[in-house]
Design an enzyme around this catalytic site. Structure first.
Site, PDB file in Angstrom:
ATOM      1  N   ASP A  95      -2.569  -5.750 -17.431  1.00 49.08           N
ATOM      2  CA  ASP A  95      -1.558  -4.814 -17.955  1.00 49.08           C
ATOM      3  C   ASP A  95      -1.739  -4.461 -19.430  1.00 49.08           C
ATOM      4  O   ASP A  95      -0.770  -4.139 -20.119  1.00 49.08           O
ATOM      5  CB  ASP A  95      -0.144  -5.391 -17.761  1.00 49.08           C
ATOM      6  CG  ASP A  95       0.160  -5.658 -16.291  1.00 49.08           C
ATOM      7  OD1 ASP A  95      -0.387  -4.931 -15.437  1.00 49.08           O
ATOM      8  OD2 ASP A  95       0.937  -6.581 -16.003  1.00 49.08           O
ATOM      9  N   ASN A 113      -4.116   1.723 -13.235  1.00 48.06           N
ATOM     10  CA  ASN A 113      -3.164   0.841 -12.564  1.00 48.06           C
ATOM     11  C   ASN A 113      -1.764   1.407 -12.746  1.00 48.06           C
ATOM     12  O   ASN A 113      -1.478   2.072 -13.744  1.00 48.06           O
ATOM     13  CB  ASN A 113      -3.223  -0.562 -13.183  1.00 48.06           C
ATOM     14  CG  ASN A 113      -2.298  -1.541 -12.484  1.00 48.06           C
ATOM     15  OD1 ASN A 113      -2.249  -1.611 -11.254  1.00 48.06           O
ATOM     16  ND2 ASN A 113      -1.534  -2.302 -13.260  1.00 48.06           N
ATOM     17  N   GLY A 130       0.779  -1.240   0.000  1.00 47.56           N
ATOM     18  CA  GLY A 130       0.000   0.000   0.000  1.00 47.56           C
ATOM     19  C   GLY A 130       0.801   1.276   0.000  1.00 47.56           C
ATOM     20  O   GLY A 130       0.281   2.344   0.341  1.00 47.56           O
ATOM     21  N   SER A 131       2.074   1.218  -0.435  1.00 52.22           N
ATOM     22  CA  SER A 131       2.874   2.448  -0.387  1.00 52.22           C
ATOM     23  C   SER A 131       2.440   3.458  -1.451  1.00 52.22           C
ATOM     24  O   SER A 131       2.516   4.673  -1.229  1.00 52.22           O
ATOM     25  CB  SER A 131       4.367   2.139  -0.510  1.00 52.22           C
ATOM     26  OG  SER A 131       4.722   1.746  -1.807  1.00 52.22           O
ATOM     27  N   ASN A 132       1.979   2.973  -2.603  1.00 46.78           N
ATOM     28  CA  ASN A 132       1.470   3.921  -3.613  1.00 46.78           C
ATOM     29  C   ASN A 132       0.205   4.616  -3.121  1.00 46.78           C
ATOM     30  O   ASN A 132       0.043   5.828  -3.298  1.00 46.78           O
ATOM     31  CB  ASN A 132       1.215   3.199  -4.943  1.00 46.78           C
ATOM     32  CG  ASN A 132       2.466   3.076  -5.774  1.00 46.78           C
ATOM     33  OD1 ASN A 132       2.940   4.055  -6.327  1.00 46.78           O
ATOM     34  ND2 ASN A 132       3.033   1.877  -5.822  1.00 46.78           N
ATOM     35  N   HIS A 135       2.217   0.111 -12.943  1.00 50.23           N
ATOM     36  CA  HIS A 135       3.012  -1.103 -13.149  1.00 50.23           C
ATOM     37  C   HIS A 135       4.494  -0.710 -13.170  1.00 50.23           C
ATOM     38  O   HIS A 135       4.859   0.283 -13.802  1.00 50.23           O
ATOM     39  CB  HIS A 135       2.622  -1.756 -14.478  1.00 50.23           C
ATOM     40  CG  HIS A 135       3.330  -3.051 -14.713  1.00 50.23           C
ATOM     41  ND1 HIS A 135       2.889  -4.240 -14.185  1.00 50.23           N
ATOM     42  CD2 HIS A 135       4.471  -3.333 -15.385  1.00 50.23           C
ATOM     43  CE1 HIS A 135       3.728  -5.210 -14.535  1.00 50.23           C
ATOM     44  NE2 HIS A 135       4.695  -4.690 -15.262  1.00 50.23           N
ATOM     45  N   LYS A 139      -5.825  -9.066  -7.888  1.00 55.07           N
ATOM     46  CA  LYS A 139      -6.944  -9.818  -8.459  1.00 55.07           C
ATOM     47  C   LYS A 139      -7.447  -9.124  -9.719  1.00 55.07           C
ATOM     48  O   LYS A 139      -7.282  -7.909  -9.872  1.00 55.07           O
ATOM     49  CB  LYS A 139      -8.098  -9.875  -7.444  1.00 55.07           C
ATOM     50  CG  LYS A 139      -7.740 -10.591  -6.162  1.00 55.07           C
ATOM     51  CD  LYS A 139      -7.774 -12.082  -6.380  1.00 55.07           C
ATOM     52  CE  LYS A 139      -7.392 -12.829  -5.114  1.00 55.07           C
ATOM     53  NZ  LYS A 139      -7.213 -14.251  -5.337  1.00 55.07           N
ATOM     54  N   ILE A 149     -10.362  -7.489 -11.932  1.00 53.55           N
ATOM     55  CA  ILE A 149     -11.559  -6.722 -11.586  1.00 53.55           C
ATOM     56  C   ILE A 149     -12.764  -7.410 -12.229  1.00 53.55           C
ATOM     57  O   ILE A 149     -12.705  -7.803 -13.396  1.00 53.55           O
ATOM     58  CB  ILE A 149     -11.443  -5.280 -12.134  1.00 53.55           C
ATOM     59  CG1 ILE A 149     -10.124  -4.645 -11.696  1.00 53.55           C
ATOM     60  CG2 ILE A 149     -12.626  -4.436 -11.703  1.00 53.55           C
ATOM     61  CD1 ILE A 149      -9.959  -4.479 -10.235  1.00 53.55           C
TER      62      ILE A 149
HETATM   63  C1  GRF Z   1       3.989  -1.479  -7.198  1.00 55.54           C
HETATM   64  O1  GRF Z   1       5.267  -1.807  -7.651  1.00 55.54           O
HETATM   65  C2  GRF Z   1       3.049  -1.310  -8.371  1.00 55.54           C
HETATM   66  O2  GRF Z   1       3.677  -0.840  -9.516  1.00 55.54           O
HETATM   67  C3  GRF Z   1       2.568  -2.716  -8.596  1.00 55.54           C
HETATM   68  O3  GRF Z   1       2.476  -3.287  -7.319  1.00 55.54           O
HETATM   69  C4  GRF Z   1       3.356  -2.621  -6.435  1.00 55.54           C
HETATM   70  C5  GRF Z   1       2.552  -2.121  -5.294  1.00 55.54           C
HETATM   71  O4  GRF Z   1       3.323  -1.550  -4.285  1.00 55.54           O
HETATM   72  N1  GRF Z   1       1.319  -2.747  -9.329  1.00 55.54           N
HETATM   73  P1  GRF Z   1       2.581  -0.835  -3.088  1.00 55.54           P
HETATM   74  O5  GRF Z   1       1.595  -1.849  -2.517  1.00 55.54           O
HETATM   75  O6  GRF Z   1       1.900   0.365  -3.622  1.00 55.54           O
HETATM   76  O7  GRF Z   1       3.635  -0.511  -2.090  1.00 55.54           O
END
Ligand code: GRF
Length: 197
Positions: free
Chosen positions: A149, A106, A11-13, A108, A90, A92
């Protein structure tokens, strides 16, 4: 712009996006996190940032169609305009996909279409970059459709691969870019420079 997040692990993003909203650097409102994994770090991060978090998965909804409906109901009840997949593992469901066509994004950790598709997540992506001998990798933000993707690419940013890079070093360099890049792309959507939906 109300944002709903789907996450499965760290969940860092999501955290970076929520922090940008709170700091006034992104004109959006984080409204809900839906997580399929009861022990995901993302749940604690959402709680710490005051974002409502809900666990939905095959244990709460054994029937995939009911799970899809439950997810849609929560997203709509919270008034989500855009859904951000932030490490969601998962596929959607068709109901959410139809209701939010071209409004699910998303992130990636590679320059798609390179190193994407089924099984290409986490360390596997960066391993593939190093194995291929790529000198440049990066970050892709794209729309989500029924295939992994494969939706329309909205934005890409390059990240250098350095001589002697390990998977961990490369993963950390890419992740640091992801956070800023996702926030920046969402801001371009929020202010209309980048059209989706
Ligand atoms: C990230 O590298 C994102 O690009 C990919 O999954 C990872 C998620 O990282 N889809 P976080 O959970 O946001 O830390």
């Amino acid at each position: 712009m109300n944002l709903g997040f789907l996450a499965s692990h760290r969940g860092s993003n999501m955290q970076a996006v929520v922090a940008a909203c709170r700091a006034g650097a992104l004109a959006a409102n984080p409204v809900v996190l839906i997580c399929n994994n009861r022990s995901a770090e993302a749940l604690a991060r959402a709680e710490a940032q005051g974002v409502t978090a809900v666990v939905l998965n095959a244990a709460t909804h054994p029937d995939p169609d009911m799970l899809d409906s439950a997810m849609l109901e929560i997203l709509q009840r919270h008034g989500c305009d855009v859904i951000v997949l932030a490490g969601f593992m998962k596929k959607i469901g068709p109901r959410v996909l139809a209701a939010y066509a071209d409004r699910i994004i998303n992130i990636h950790p590679s320059l798609l279409p390179k190193h994407g598709g089924r099984g290409m997540y986490g360390r596997a992506v960066h391993e593939a970059v190093l194995t291929a001998g790529d000198h440049v990798t990066g970050v892709t933000v794209h729309l989500v459709n029924a295939e992994y993707d494969e939706g329309r690419i909205l934005a890409q940013g390059e990240v250098p691969v350095r001589p002697g890079d390990t998977v961990d070093a490369l993963a950390a360099r890419v992740l640091a870019q992801e956070h800023a890049f996702l926030v920046g792309t969402l801001q371009r959507i929020a202010d209309g420079r980048l059209k989706i939906g």
